[in-house]
Design a protein around this motif. Structure first.
Motif, PDB file in Angstrom:
ATOM      1  N   ASN A 236     -14.848  13.841 -27.400  1.00  0.00           N
ATOM      2  CA  ASN A 236     -14.054  14.988 -27.820  1.00  0.00           C
ATOM      3  C   ASN A 236     -13.685  14.979 -29.302  1.00  0.00           C
ATOM      4  O   ASN A 236     -12.726  15.635 -29.699  1.00  0.00           O
ATOM      5  CB  ASN A 236     -12.775  15.070 -26.972  1.00  0.00           C
ATOM      6  N   ARG A 325     -16.090  19.457 -24.892  1.00  0.00           N
ATOM      7  CA  ARG A 325     -14.689  19.076 -24.634  1.00  0.00           C
ATOM      8  C   ARG A 325     -13.915  18.811 -25.926  1.00  0.00           C
ATOM      9  O   ARG A 325     -12.876  18.157 -25.887  1.00  0.00           O
ATOM     10  CB  ARG A 325     -14.637  17.822 -23.747  1.00  0.00           C
ATOM     11  N   ASN A 326     -14.392  19.293 -27.038  1.00  0.00           N
ATOM     12  CA  ASN A 326     -13.761  18.908 -28.311  1.00  0.00           C
ATOM     13  C   ASN A 326     -13.001  20.030 -29.006  1.00  0.00           C
ATOM     14  O   ASN A 326     -12.730  19.957 -30.200  1.00  0.00           O
ATOM     15  CB  ASN A 326     -14.805  18.316 -29.263  1.00  0.00           C
ATOM     16  N   TRP A 331      -8.072  12.849 -28.296  1.00  0.00           N
ATOM     17  CA  TRP A 331      -6.758  12.582 -27.711  1.00  0.00           C
ATOM     18  C   TRP A 331      -6.202  11.278 -28.268  1.00  0.00           C
ATOM     19  O   TRP A 331      -6.903  10.259 -28.340  1.00  0.00           O
ATOM     20  CB  TRP A 331      -6.879  12.485 -26.197  1.00  0.00           C
ATOM     21  N   ARG A 351      -7.437  18.308 -23.077  1.00  0.00           N
ATOM     22  CA  ARG A 351      -8.534  18.737 -23.956  1.00  0.00           C
ATOM     23  C   ARG A 351      -8.955  20.167 -23.604  1.00  0.00           C
ATOM     24  O   ARG A 351      -8.570  20.724 -22.577  1.00  0.00           O
ATOM     25  CB  ARG A 351      -9.731  17.800 -23.846  1.00  0.00           C
TER      26      ARG A 351
END
Length: 424
Positions: A236, A325-326, A331, A351
Motif C-alpha cells: 500500500n 490498496r494504496n 499504514w 486502507r
C-alpha cells in the motif's frame, strides 16, 4: 433515509449490477490490435468476479451502499492469480481466461504464483514441489496463453524474498537461492517467447530492497528478457513513491549494463532510498537519505543525475505498479503499540483503493497502474507478532491468505482515493 432516496439508490444498484452482468458484451467495443500494452490498452474485466458476487449478496441483504460500491469495484479490471494445480489444470484455466478476454478484445492480467518455497513458508506458503515441477507448470501456463494477448506478473515476492533472506538455516549452502533465480529466469524466458505476452518480474516495493540490490537480482533473474518489472504487489505504498523507486531501478540497471565501462556489473554503486553518496551525510537534518522521508530522496535523484544522466526512455526497463490498496498510502501503527514487527503490509487497516487500472499513466516508464492484488482478499491470518491467533487491529482471526473478506472489500471501496466510481 427517505423511501424515495432508497428507491433511487436501489435502482442505481440494479442498473450497475445489470451492467456488470453485461460486461462481456460491453467490453467488445475495442481498439485495433496493437502492442500488448500501449496507452490505449483496455484490460479484461471478469463479469463474475468476487466483488460482483458480493454486490448481489449485499443487495439481497438490503445493504444498498455496500452493494453499489461492490458493483463499482467489480466494473474495474483486476488480475487473476494462478497459485496451484497440475500442469494440465493450469493450462486449461489460463486458456479459459485468455479466450474470454480475446472474445471481447481485451487484455487479461495474470499472476504466476507457484514458485517452490514461496513466501518463506509464511502466510502464502506453498508452491510447486520442485524446480522440475515448476518448470512443467510454467510450460503449461505459457501453452494456455498461446498467441493471445496477455500481461503476466511473475512470482510476487519471489525475487525480493529469496530463500537466503528467510533466515540463516533456510539455505545454508545457497543452492535453494540459486535454484530460485534459475526458475525465475526460466519463467521469464518461457513466457516472453509467446508472441503477444508482456512479462513483468516482481521486484517488491519501495520500502523493501535497496535499489542496487533489487537491480542486481533482476538482472540475475533475466529482466533483460522481459518487458520490465512489477512494484507494490499486495502492498500500500504511495504510487508516486513506487514510480520514483522504479525509475531509479531502471536507471541502475542501465548504468550497470550500458553505462560507463567502469560501472559494468556495479549495481552496488547505485544510490537508493536508504543511502546516497551525493548527500553530505554530515548528521545535519535532511543531509542524509531516509527511506521514510521522501523529501530526502533529492540526494538519490542527485546521484542519478550526476552519474547516469538521462538515458533514452526506450533503453530503460519499464514497470507496472499495483494500486489496488494504496489510495491512502502506507499504514503506520501508533507509536509503542507493538513491541515486535507490526506487519504493516498484512491486512493493513483503514486502507483504500488507489488509482484506477489504466495503461495511460502519463509517466514515461510506468506502463500501467494495475489492481494486481485482488481487492478484498486477505493477506493471511496476521497477528502483528503478538503471539496469539487474533489480529488486534480487527479483534478477530483474519481469514487465510487469498480468502475473500467482505469487510475488507467494503472498507477499501469506501476509502478509495480518488473516490470510487463506476467504470464506463
Amino acid at each position: 433515509m427517505h423511501t424515495r432516496s432508497l428507491r433511487r439508490r436501489a435502482a442505481a444498484v440494479i442498473a450497475a449490477l445489470t451492467v456488470c452482468a453485461a460486461l462481456t458484451a460491453t467490453q467488445a467495443r475495442a481498439t485495433p490490435a496493437q502492442d500488448v500494452i500501449t496507452p490505449t490498452t483496455k484490460f479484461y474485466v471478469d463479469p463474475h468476479s468476487k466483488a460482483a458476487k458480493q454486490a448481489l449478496v449485499d443487495f439481497g441483504k438490503g445493504d444498498i451502499e455496500d452493494a453499489a460500491n461492490m458493483a463499482a469495484l467489480a466494473s474495474w479490471p483486476q488480475a487473476e492469480w494462478f497459485t496451484e494445480g497440475t500442469p494440465d489444470e493450469v493450462r486449461v484455466k489460463v486458456n479459459r481466461l485468455v479466450r474470454r478476454a480475446r472474445a471481447v478484445d481485451r487484455t487479461p492480467v495474470l499472476v504466476a504464483y507457484d514458485i517452490p518455497g514461496r513466501d518463506c513458508s509464511q502466510y502464502s506458503s506453498g508452491g510447486a514441489a520442485s524446480s522440475a515441477a515448476y518448470r512443467q507448470w510454467i510450460d503449461a501456463f505459457t501453452a494456455g496463453i498461446g498467441d493471445a494477448k496477455a500481461v503476466v506478473v511473475v512470482e510476487p515476492d519471489g525475487l525480493a524474498n529469496l530463500p537466503s533472506d528467510s533466515g540463516p538455516t533456510t539455505d545454508p549452502t545457497g543452492d535453494l537461492t540459486a535454484a530460485r533465480i534459475a526458475d525465475l529466469a526460466y519463467a521469464v524466458k518461457t513466457l516472453k517467447a509467446r508472441p503477444r505476452t508482456a512479462v513483468y518480474l516482481d521486484a517488491g516495493n519501495v520500502q523493501w530492497r535497496a535499489v542496487g540490490d533489487i537491480a542486481h537480482r533482476l538482472l540475475d533473474a533475466g529482466v533483460q528478457h522481459s518487458d520490465g518489472f512489477a512494484l507494490n504487489v499486495s502492498n500500500n505504498h504511495p504510487t508516486e513513491h513506487n514510480a520514483r523507486y522504479g525509475t531509479w531501478i531502471a536507471k541502475c540497471v542501465w548504468y550497470a549494463t550500458e553505462g560507463p565501462e567502469q560501472a559494468r556489473g556495479h549495481t552496488d554503486w547505485c544510490a537508493s532510498q536508504y543511502y546516497s553518496s551525493a548527500a553530505p551525510n554530515d548528521g545535519a537534518p535532511g543531509d542524509a537519505v531516509s527511506p521514510t522521508d521522501p523529501t530526502t530522496w533529492r540526494w538519490t535523484d542527485a546521484w542519478f543525475d550526476q552519474n547516469v544522466g538521462t538515458p533514452p526512455t526506450d533503453e530503460l526497463h519499464h514497470f507496472v505498479i499495483d494500486t489496488s490498496r494504496n489510495g491512502r498510502g502506507a499504514w503506520t501503527p501508533p507509536p509503542g503499540k507493538y513491541s515486535g514487527d507490526p506487519e504493516t503490509w498484512c491486512n493493513a487497516p483503514g486502507r483504500g483503493l488507489g488509482p484506477r487500472p489504466t495503461a495511460d499513466t502519463g509517466v514515461p516508464l510506468v506502463d500501467a497502474y494495475l489492481w494486481i492484488k485482488t481487492p478484498g482478499e486477505s493477506d493471511g491470518s496476521c497477528t502483528r507478532n503478538t503471539g496469539g491467533t487474533i489480529d488486534p487491529e480487527y479483534g478477530i482471526a483474519d481469514p487465510p491468505a487469498g480468502t475473500w473478506w467482505p469487510d475488507q472489500a467494503h472498507t477499501l471501496a469506501r476509502n478509495a482515493v480518488p473516490r470510487l466510481t463506476f467504470n464506463r
